[in-house]
Design a protein around this motif. Structure first.
Motif, PDB file in Angstrom:
ATOM      1  N   PRO A 137       0.804  -1.227   0.000  1.00 34.34           N
ATOM      2  CA  PRO A 137       0.000   0.000   0.000  1.00 34.34           C
ATOM      3  C   PRO A 137       0.833   1.271   0.000  1.00 34.34           C
ATOM      4  O   PRO A 137       1.982   1.287   0.457  1.00 34.34           O
ATOM      5  CB  PRO A 137      -0.826  -0.117   1.294  1.00 34.34           C
ATOM      6  CG  PRO A 137      -0.204  -1.189   2.097  1.00 34.34           C
ATOM      7  CD  PRO A 137       0.657  -2.020   1.206  1.00 34.34           C
ATOM      8  N   LEU A 138       0.226   2.319  -0.520  1.00 30.91           N
ATOM      9  CA  LEU A 138       0.839   3.639  -0.605  1.00 30.91           C
ATOM     10  C   LEU A 138      -0.011   4.650   0.167  1.00 30.91           C
ATOM     11  O   LEU A 138      -1.152   4.371   0.538  1.00 30.91           O
ATOM     12  CB  LEU A 138       0.960   4.072  -2.073  1.00 30.91           C
ATOM     13  CG  LEU A 138       1.798   3.166  -2.970  1.00 30.91           C
ATOM     14  CD1 LEU A 138       1.587   3.524  -4.439  1.00 30.91           C
ATOM     15  CD2 LEU A 138       3.278   3.274  -2.597  1.00 30.91           C
ATOM     16  N   LEU A 139       0.549   5.825   0.379  1.00 34.42           N
ATOM     17  CA  LEU A 139      -0.139   6.896   1.101  1.00 34.42           C
ATOM     18  C   LEU A 139      -0.569   7.981   0.121  1.00 34.42           C
ATOM     19  O   LEU A 139       0.248   8.495  -0.647  1.00 34.42           O
ATOM     20  CB  LEU A 139       0.794   7.499   2.162  1.00 34.42           C
ATOM     21  CG  LEU A 139       0.297   8.698   2.958  1.00 34.42           C
ATOM     22  CD1 LEU A 139      -0.939   8.332   3.769  1.00 34.42           C
ATOM     23  CD2 LEU A 139       1.399   9.222   3.860  1.00 34.42           C
ATOM     24  N   LEU A 183      -2.423   3.042   7.495  1.00 31.45           N
ATOM     25  CA  LEU A 183      -1.465   4.123   7.673  1.00 31.45           C
ATOM     26  C   LEU A 183      -1.254   4.308   9.169  1.00 31.45           C
ATOM     27  O   LEU A 183      -2.101   3.947   9.986  1.00 31.45           O
ATOM     28  CB  LEU A 183      -1.932   5.415   6.992  1.00 31.45           C
ATOM     29  CG  LEU A 183      -3.244   6.068   7.430  1.00 31.45           C
ATOM     30  CD1 LEU A 183      -3.067   6.925   8.675  1.00 31.45           C
ATOM     31  CD2 LEU A 183      -3.795   6.931   6.289  1.00 31.45           C
ATOM     32  N   GLN A 184      -0.106   4.859   9.526  1.00 26.05           N
ATOM     33  CA  GLN A 184       0.241   5.041  10.936  1.00 26.05           C
ATOM     34  C   GLN A 184       0.526   6.511  11.227  1.00 26.05           C
ATOM     35  O   GLN A 184       1.222   7.180  10.464  1.00 26.05           O
ATOM     36  CB  GLN A 184       1.459   4.187  11.298  1.00 26.05           C
ATOM     37  CG  GLN A 184       1.803   4.198  12.775  1.00 26.05           C
ATOM     38  CD  GLN A 184       2.770   3.089  13.174  1.00 26.05           C
ATOM     39  OE1 GLN A 184       3.078   2.922  14.341  1.00 26.05           O
ATOM     40  NE2 GLN A 184       3.226   2.300  12.203  1.00 26.05           N
ATOM     41  N   PRO A 238      -7.105   1.870   9.426  1.00 24.67           N
ATOM     42  CA  PRO A 238      -7.310   0.967   8.288  1.00 24.67           C
ATOM     43  C   PRO A 238      -7.562   1.750   7.012  1.00 24.67           C
ATOM     44  O   PRO A 238      -7.763   2.966   7.036  1.00 24.67           O
ATOM     45  CB  PRO A 238      -8.539   0.153   8.707  1.00 24.67           C
ATOM     46  CG  PRO A 238      -9.289   1.077   9.609  1.00 24.67           C
ATOM     47  CD  PRO A 238      -8.255   1.870  10.354  1.00 24.67           C
ATOM     48  N   LYS A 239      -7.602   1.029   5.898  1.00 24.22           N
ATOM     49  CA  LYS A 239      -7.648   1.707   4.601  1.00 24.22           C
ATOM     50  C   LYS A 239      -8.939   2.473   4.359  1.00 24.22           C
ATOM     51  O   LYS A 239      -8.948   3.408   3.553  1.00 24.22           O
ATOM     52  CB  LYS A 239      -7.421   0.707   3.468  1.00 24.22           C
ATOM     53  CG  LYS A 239      -8.542  -0.295   3.269  1.00 24.22           C
ATOM     54  CD  LYS A 239      -8.266  -1.149   2.031  1.00 24.22           C
ATOM     55  CE  LYS A 239      -9.397  -2.120   1.754  1.00 24.22           C
ATOM     56  NZ  LYS A 239      -9.147  -2.908   0.526  1.00 24.22           N
ATOM     57  N   HIS A 240     -10.026   2.131   5.052  1.00 30.25           N
ATOM     58  CA  HIS A 240     -11.283   2.847   4.825  1.00 30.25           C
ATOM     59  C   HIS A 240     -11.430   4.051   5.753  1.00 30.25           C
ATOM     60  O   HIS A 240     -12.484   4.674   5.788  1.00 30.25           O
ATOM     61  CB  HIS A 240     -12.479   1.897   4.988  1.00 30.25           C
ATOM     62  CG  HIS A 240     -12.566   1.243   6.332  1.00 30.25           C
ATOM     63  ND1 HIS A 240     -11.733   0.215   6.699  1.00 30.25           N
ATOM     64  CD2 HIS A 240     -13.380   1.480   7.390  1.00 30.25           C
ATOM     65  CE1 HIS A 240     -12.035  -0.170   7.933  1.00 30.25           C
ATOM     66  NE2 HIS A 240     -13.015   0.585   8.380  1.00 30.25           N
TER      67      HIS A 240
END
Length: 267
Positions: free
Chosen positions: A107-109, A183-184, A206-208
């Protein structure tokens, strides 16, 4: 096979780049700077970041391979003396009916930066950081459009799972396996006393989910997207979320993530 090589620029990396080109020519590879299938990064993790941003507009169509010329890097599967083996495996994998390399996707940001001067979109492989240039940063942090905290301190770091072993780790963040779509958020020297309070702990989203960082005073800020620095004095907000796109790495041999962690930090 269409390929491109990007090296760090030091003598060893340049020499290895030239060696790769010679080996690639013998196997019938075609150098293509516009639309390569494989991009080989020769240098360090910073070189891989540069390669990623060089081909940012072609990420869905490219897989990356890292060759490290120093200490073992998180984006490098190969050492300097292993180029012939790498090219041989790449050649074998490109032939019809051969076993293809394992393509791993991480995954990317995604960043949406809103300034008084306009709106801008970016993608980060490792992390995004926001820091003050003249003193304490004052920023409101929202999660899913709800106010979470009012931050005061040196800055905020938002990292991808692959970036969790970089700046995020030095801030006390968790190392996250790169297949986890998250993401953190990690604070950089937050102020916590009887008057000002922050969570004081890294958070995983989480991604959502998404987080918004709002500038809450007139302040000069340094925004860093991987290795790219942007100075701003008109920031309104930054929205951070897991990107729809993913980055691809071609694995021509196994090298599990936790092995990388052990090699990098424990030896």
């Amino acid at each position: 096979m269409r390929y491109y090589v990007l090296d760090r620029g030091d003598q060893l990396s340049v020499d290895l780049s030239e060696q790769f080109h010679k080996l690639a020519a013998k196997h019938g590879f075609r150098l293509d700077a516009e639309s390569p299938e494989i991009v080989v990064s020769i240098g360090g993790d910073g070189t891989m970041l540069h390669a990623f941003h060089t081909f940012i507009d072609h990420i869905p169509d490219i897989a990356f391979v890292g060759v490290h010329t120093g200490h073992l890097g998180f984006y490098a599967d190969w050492q300097a003396d292993e180029l012939p083996q790498l090219v041989e495996l790449m050649s074998s994998a490109s032939k019809s009916g051969s076993v293809r390399p394992r393509i791993v996707k991480y995954p990317l940001l995604e960043l949406e930066i809103h300034r008084k001067s306009g709106n801008f979109s970016y993608i980060a492989l490792n992390e995004f950081t926001l820091k003050g240039m003249d003193g304490t940063v004052v920023a409101q942090v929202d999660i899913n459009d709800q106010t979470f905290e009012m931050f005061r301190g040196d800055g905020i770091c938002i990292s991808t799972p692959t970036g969790s072993t970089a700046y995020n780790k030095s801030l006390g963040g968790a190392m996250v396996h790169p297949t986890i779509e998250a993401l953190q958020i990690a604070e950089i020297a937050s102020i916590n006393n009887r008057v000002f309070r922050t969570m004081g702990s890294p958070l995983l989203l989480p991604k959502h989910h998404h987080t918004d960082i709002f500038s809450r005073k007139e302040q000069r800020l340094l925004l860093t997207i991987d290795h790219v620095n942007i100075q701003v004095d008109d920031l309104i907000s930054v929205r951070c979320q897991v990107a729809k796109e993913k980055v691809s790495f071609a694995r021509y041999r196994p090298f599990p993530f936790w092995n990388r962690v052990r090699e990098a930090f424990l030896g």
